[in-house]
Design a protein around this motif. Structure first.
Motif, short mmCIF file in Angstrom:
data_model
loop_
_atom_site.label_atom_id
_atom_site.label_comp_id
_atom_site.label_asym_id
_atom_site.label_seq_id
_atom_site.Cartn_x
_atom_site.Cartn_y
_atom_site.Cartn_z
N GLU A 1 37.29 49.25 36.97
CA GLU A 1 37.16 47.96 37.27
C GLU A 1 35.67 47.86 38.33
O GLU A 1 34.82 47.04 38.25
N LEU A 2 36.04 48.87 39.35
CA LEU A 2 35.08 48.93 40.43
C LEU A 2 34.02 49.81 40.26
O LEU A 2 32.70 49.94 40.81
N SER B 1 30.77 48.08 40.41
CA SER B 1 30.73 46.66 40.80
C SER B 1 31.47 46.20 41.77
O SER B 1 32.26 46.72 42.42
N GLN C 1 31.15 33.46 37.26
CA GLN C 1 32.18 34.55 37.94
C GLN C 1 32.68 34.21 39.05
O GLN C 1 33.48 34.36 39.48
N SER D 1 44.74 41.37 29.87
CA SER D 1 45.38 42.50 30.22
C SER D 1 46.62 42.50 30.19
O SER D 1 47.54 43.58 30.05
N SER E 1 29.04 48.73 31.68
CA SER E 1 29.77 47.86 30.38
C SER E 1 29.06 47.19 29.73
O SER E 1 29.21 46.97 28.48
N GLY F 1 42.99 50.47 38.61
CA GLY F 1 42.05 49.84 38.53
C GLY F 1 40.74 50.25 38.99
O GLY F 1 39.79 49.42 39.12
N GLY G 1 34.23 44.53 43.98
CA GLY G 1 35.57 44.13 44.02
C GLY G 1 36.43 45.12 44.96
O GLY G 1 35.94 45.84 45.93
N ASP H 1 43.97 46.45 26.51
CA ASP H 1 43.98 45.04 26.68
C ASP H 1 44.45 44.49 25.28
O ASP H 1 44.27 45.16 24.28
N ALA I 1 42.39 46.92 33.13
CA ALA I 1 42.32 46.70 34.68
C ALA I 1 43.20 47.49 35.38
O ALA I 1 43.22 47.81 36.74
N ASN I 2 44.56 47.98 34.90
CA ASN I 2 45.69 48.59 35.50
C ASN I 2 45.72 50.09 35.21
O ASN I 2 46.80 50.51 35.70
N SER J 1 43.97 55.23 38.32
CA SER J 1 42.62 56.13 38.80
C SER J 1 43.07 57.26 39.82
O SER J 1 42.77 57.30 40.88
#
Length: 845
Positions: free
Chosen positions: A154-155, A338, A660, A433, A330, A151, A340, A417, A391-392, A395
Motif C-alpha cells: 500500500e505504501l 504513496s 481521499q 479487504s 496502480s 501492507g 501512509g 480482496d 492491504a494485509n 511484506s
C-alpha cells in the motif's frame, strides 16, 4: 390548680382545671384524658396532610406515566430526515439469495435495491518455504533478527528487511509520495471508435530527462485502445521504452509519464504533428517529478529517483531498512511510493533454529502467524497473515532463509480482496479487504458468502416490524395513562365511587386532550385518522382505552410508508408566494412548545457556500504549472498542475484528492469550461477554506485566498429568526406560537427582503403527545407539576400548624405532670399528718 390557655386558631381548646382531691387515683390516666382535647387538632391536621400527600403521590404516578408516554412518542415524532434516531429511520435489508450474500441496513439507509455478482471472496496471504529441514531444531538463519510487516504494498514496497535495527516495533511512514514527470491530454481518447492517423499527423516529439525522442505512429484508423497500443509501439521504436510510458486516466485522457519517478525525472512535449490528435500541446518548459520522503522512526530519507522493482535503503535512528519498490504504480501517472504508514516489528531469531524462529514470530503478536509444518518428508516454514485482503499481504524478506535448506519464501495462497460486480457488465467493480462491503449504499452493509455468477439483489425497505413495535409501546403507555386517570380521577359506576382526584380540572383537560389527539385527523397524511393504521380509541364505564392491530399497521405502512409516517411525525406544507420558490422551504424540526399553525416566511439574504472562482482561461487549459494547497479545518491536500493541463483534468485531480482526505468540498469547471470553481459542500459561516498557490501569475488556475460562506437571514411569523447555514429558526423563547420552529430555506440568490410564502406546521400524533406530556410535566410550568407544587405548599403550611399544636400539647403535658407531682407530695403529707393524728388520738385517755 392553675389554668393554661392557647391562641385560638379556630379549634376549641378547653382550659384545664381539676380541683378534685381523691385518694387512690391514677394520675397518668387523668393526664392522658386531659390531653385528648389538645391532641385532637394535631390528629385532624395530620389526617389532612396525609390526604394531601396521597394526592401528591397519585399526581406523581401520572407524571411518571406521561414521561414514559413522552419518551415513546419522541421516538416516533421526528422524521428520518431530521433524525436517524427516529423509529421511522429503521430499515430492513433482504437478500434474494442469503447463501451468496447477506445484508443489514443501519437507520436512515436510503430505500431501494442494488444488484451485484460476487466475483471473489477475500483471502489472506500465506507464504511457504521452497525447501524443508529435517527437524525443527535445525538452524535456518544466522541473522540475529527478522523484520515482520504487513501492507507494505500500500505504501509502495513489496518487501522490507532489517539491517541493524533494534528489536521491537518500528514505524515506517511515507510523508511525501513519489510522482513521475507527466503531462495530461485534454481529449477523451479512450472512448473513441475511430481515430485516423496519416503521414500528416503521425509524429510526437518529447524530451525525457534531457534526451529528445521523436515518436512516429503507424498510419491507420484506430479505436481508443488501438491508438494507445500504436503509441506504445512508437515509444518502443524510438528507444524510449525504458523511460516513457503512456496510458489513459479515468476520464479517458492520454497521460504521458516517466517510468521512473522522483525529482530527477523531467518531461517536455516539444512538438509534432500528432499533438491535436492526441489532445496534447507543446510545453513551454519541462515538468519535473516529485521525490518520495520516507521516515523510519522519524528519520527521513529522500528518494530523488524511484525505479520500479529497485531496492532502496531507508535510514533509521539505529540501523536501516532495505525496501523493495513495487514493480508498477496502480495507475498510469500514479505514485510508486504513496503516503501512509505501517508498523514493522523486528523479532529475535533466537538460536536460529526453526523452532525459535516460529516461537518469536508468534509471540510478537503482529497479526502474522508462523508454523513449522510437517510434510512427511521434512518441515517447511509457513507464514500467514491473520487478516484478509491485499492491504494485509506480508511484506517480509523472501530471501531471508535462502542460505539454509528452507530456501526462499514463496506464495502458497495469494491474499486477495473480495470483489463484487455491481449493475451487470456495464456497471462497476467494488473491492473490500474483507468479505463485507459498506459502500454500496450509505448505511448498507453487505457480506459476501460465496462466489456465484447469478446476480443477487439486496433490497432496503422501511422496517415495518420495528416501527410497529415502537407504536405498540406508545399504545401500551397510552393505556397505562388512561387506566391511571380512571383510577385516580374517574367514577366507578359499579361502586358508585369516584377516585381521589375526581373533579380535577387539570386531569379532565388531560383526558380530553389525549382522546382528541388519538381520534382526530392529524398531520399532513392523507390517510385520515388513526383507525386507518390499526389504532382504535374506545370509551366505556370502566374508562378509556386504545387497541392496536399490529398486522393492520404493518400492512398500511408497507403499502404507503410516507403517509403513515406523516400521520405521526412533525410535518408541514409550504405555500410559495411565487412558483420559483416551490419546494425551497421545508421543515427541519420543531420543539415541543411549537404550536400548529401557518406562519409567514421572509428572508433578506440567501445562504451561500464558501466559493473560490478562478481565473478566466479561454483555452480551458493552464499554460503554467503550480502547486495548490487547499485547507479546510485541520485537513489539507496538495495538487500539482502542469502546463497544458486542462481545467477538467485539474478539477478531477482536485476532487480525487479531496475525496481521499474526506474534505467536504468539490471542484468544477464553469463558464463554458473557462473557469475552475472550488466550493464547500456546506452552506453558511461555518463553511470555510483557504487556497494557496506556488504560482499566481497569468495562465494559472487563479485559485487563491480564504473563503467563507454566509448564513440565511430572515424572519418567521414576523419575528427575526436565527440563521445557520440554510436553516432559519426561532428560539424556544421567541414571542410567537412558532417558537422552536426550524426551517430549511434553500432559495438561492436573494439579497433583499423577500416574502417566500407561508409554512403550515402540523405536529402529527406522536409530536402532539410529546407536546401534551411536556405541557403537563415540565419542571417550569407544567400543569400537573404546578398542581403538585401547590399541594406540597399546603402540606408545608399544615406542618407549621402541627408543630404549633404539638408545642402547646407538650407544654400542657409538662404542666399537668408537675401539678400532679405536687399534688402527690401534698397528699403524702396529708396522709402522714393523718397517720400522726390518728396515733395521737389513739393515745388519748
Amino acid at each position: 390548680m392553675s389554668t393554661v390557655s392557647s391562641t385560638n386558631l379556630g379549634l376549641q381548646t378547653p382550659p384545664i382545671l381539676d380541683n378534685s382531691i381523691v385518694g387512690g387515683f391514677n394520675s397518668n390516666a387523668i393526664i392522658q384524658a386531659e390531653m385528648q382535647a389538645y391532641e385532637q387538632p394535631i390528629t385532624d391536621l395530620q389526617n389532612q396532610q396525609s390526604t394531601i400527600q396521597s394526592e401528591v403521590s397519585d399526581y406523581q404516578q401520572l407524571v411518571s406515566d406521561l414521561q414514559s408516554l413522552q419518551s415513546a412518542a419522541q421516538a416516533l415524532s421526528m422524521s428520518p430526515t431530521a433524525s436517524t434516531t427516529s423509529a421511522w429511520a429503521s430499515r430492513s435489508a433482504t437478500s434474494s439469495d442469503s447463501s451468496v450474500a447477506t445484508a443489514s441496513a443501519a437507520p436512515g439507509t436510503p430505500t431501494g435495491s442494488v444488484q451485484f455478482v460476487v466475483e471473489q471472496l477475500a483471502a489472506a496471504e500465506s507464504l511457504v518455504s521452497s525447501g524443508t529441514v529435517a527437524s525443527t531444531s535445525d538452524v535456518v538463519t544466522s541473522a540475529p533478527d527478522f523484520l515482520l510487516s504487513q501492507g507494505g504494498a500500500e505504501l509502495g514496497f513489496s518487501s522490507l528487511a532489517s539491517s541493524g535495527l533494534t528489536l521491537g516495533q518500528h514505524t515506517v511512514s511515507v510523508t511525501q509520495a513519489s510522482e513521475a514527470a507527466l503531462t495530461t491530454g485534454t481529449s477523451d481518447l479512450a472512448s473513441q471508435s475511430s481515430v485516423s492517423v496519416t503521414s500528416s499527423n503521425d509524429t510526437l516529439n518529447v524530451t525525457v530527462n534531457g534526451t529528445a525522442y521523436s515518436l512516429t505512429l503507424a498510419s491507420g484508423t484506430y479505436t481508443g485502445s488501438q491508438l494507445l497500443s500504436a503509441l506504445d509501439a512508437a515509444i518502443s521504436s524510438a528507444g524510449a521504452g525504458g523511460v516513457l510510458e503512456a496510458g489513459y486516466n479515468g476520464s479517458g485522457q492520454l497521460v504521458l509519464a516517466t517510468v521512473d519517478q522522483g525529482s530527477t525525472q523531467s518531461l517536455q512535449v516539444t512538438g509534432g504533428t500528432a499533438l491535436s490528435t492526441l489532445g496534447l500541446s507543446a510545453m513551454a518548459s519541462a515538468v519535473s517529478g516529485t521525490a518520495a520522503v520516507v521516515q523510519v522512526d522519524g528519520t527521513s530519507t529522500t528518494l530523488s529517483t524511484v525505479t520500479p522493482g529497485a531496492t532502496v535503503s531507508l535510514a533509521a535512528p539505529t540501523g536501516s531498512v532495505s525496501a523493495t519498490v513495487v514493480s508498477a504504480p496502480s495507475s498510469i501517472g500514479g505514485s510508486l511510493i504513496s503516503v501512509g504508514s505501517l508498523t514493522a516489528t523486528d523479532v529475535s531469531t533466537g538460536n536460529g533454529s526453526l523452532a525459535d524462529l516460529v516461537s518469536s514470530i508468534n509471540d510478537a503478536g503482529t497479526g502474522i502467524t508462523a508454523s513449522a509444518v510437517d510434510t512427511g518428508s521434512g518441515y517447511v516454514l509457513q507464514l500467514s497473515s491473520s487478516a484478509t485482503g491485499v492491504a494485509n499481504d506480508l511484506s517480509v524478506d523472501t530471501q531471508a532463509f535462502a542460505s539454509s535448506s528452507l530456501g526462499t519464501l514463496q506464495v502458497a495462497s495469494a491474499g486477495q480482496d473480495a470483489e463484487i460486480q455491481v449493475g451487470g457488465a456495464g456497471g462497476y467493480t467494488l473491492s473490500s479487504s474483507t468479505d463485507t462491503f459498506s459502500n454500496l449504499l450509505p448505511g448498507l452493509s453487505v457480506t459476501a458468502r460465496s462466489v456465484s455468477s447469478t446476480p443477487v439483489t439486496v433490497t432496503v425497505s422501511p422496517d415495518a416490524s420495528t416501527v410497529a413495535g415502537d407504536v405498540q409501546t406508545l399504545v401500551n403507555d397510552l393505556n397505562t395513562t388512561f387506566s391511571d386517570l380512571q383510577k385516580y380521577a374517574g367514577y366507578n359506576e359499579e361502586t358508585k365511587t369516584g377516585g381521589p382526584l375526581m373533579g380535577s380540572a387539570v386531569l379532565q383537560n388531560l383526558l380530553n386532550e389525549l382522546q382528541g389527539t388519538i381520534s382526530q385527523v392529524v398531520g399532513t397524511s392523507t390517510l385520515g385518522d388513526a383507525k386507518n393504521v390499526g389504532i382504535t380509541l374506545s370509551s366505556s364505564s370502566s374508562g378509556t382505552s386504545v387497541s392496536f392491530d399490529k398486522s393492520a399497521f404493518e400492512a398500511a405502512y408497507q403499502a404507503n410508508p410516507a403517509q403513515v409516517e406523516a400521520m405521526f411525525t412533525q410535518g408541514g406544507t409550504f405555500s410559495p408566494s411565487a412558483s420559483g420558490y416551490s419546494g425551497q422551504v421545508s421543515l427541519l424540526t420543531a420543539e415541543d412548545n411549537t404550536q400548529p399553525g401557518s406562519y409567514g416566511v421572509t428572508i433578506t439574504h440567501s445562504a451561500t457556500q464558501a466559493t473560490d472562482l478562478g481565473a478566466v482561461l479561454s483555452s480551458g487549459t493552464v499554460s503554467a504549472a503550480e502547486t495548490l494547497t487547499i485547507t479546510m479545518g485541520s485537513s489539507s491536500v496538495q495538487v500539482t498542475t502542469s502546463a497544458g493541463e486542462s481545467l477538467s483534468a485539474i478539477a478531477q485531480a482536485i476532487n480525487q484528492a479531496l475525496a481521499q482526505a474526506n474534505m467536504p468540498m468539490s471542484a468544477s469547471v464553469v463558464d463554458s469550461g473557462q473557469q475552475l470553481e472550488l466550493a464547500s459542500s456546506a452552506y453558511g459561516s461555518q463553511a470555510s477554506f483557504s487556497v494557496t498557490s506556488t504560482n499566481t501569475g497569468s495562465g494559472t488556475t487563479g485559485l487563491s485566498g480564504t473563503f467563507t460562506g454566509s448564513d440565511v437571514q430572515g424572519s418567521i411569523d414576523g419575528v427575526t429568526a436565527q440563521g445557520s447555514g440554510q436553516v432559519l429558526s426561532l428560539p424556544d423563547n421567541a414571542n410567537s406560537p412558532a417558537a422552536g420552529l426550524a426551517l430549511t430555506v434553500s432559495v438561492p440568490g436573494i439579497t433583499s427582503s423577500t416574502n417566500l410564502g407561508t409554512f403550515t406546521y402540523s405536529p402529527g400524533i406522536a409530536q402532539s403527545l410529546v407536546t401534551l406530556a411536556s405541557s403537563m410535566t415540565n419542571a417550569v410550568n407544567g400543569q400537573i407539576t404546578e398542581t403538585i407544587n401547590n399541594l406540597n405548599q399546603q402540606s408545608s403550611g399544615l406542618t407549621s400548624q402541627i408543630d404549633f399544636y404539638q408545642n402547646i400539647a407538650a407544654e400542657e403535658q409538662k404542666l399537668l405532670t408537675q401539678q400532679f407531682s405536687q399534688l402527690q407530695v401534698t397528699l403524702e403529707k396529708l396522709q402522714n399528718q393523718s397517720t400522726s393524728l390518728s396515733s395521737a388520738l389513739a393515745g388519748l385517755p
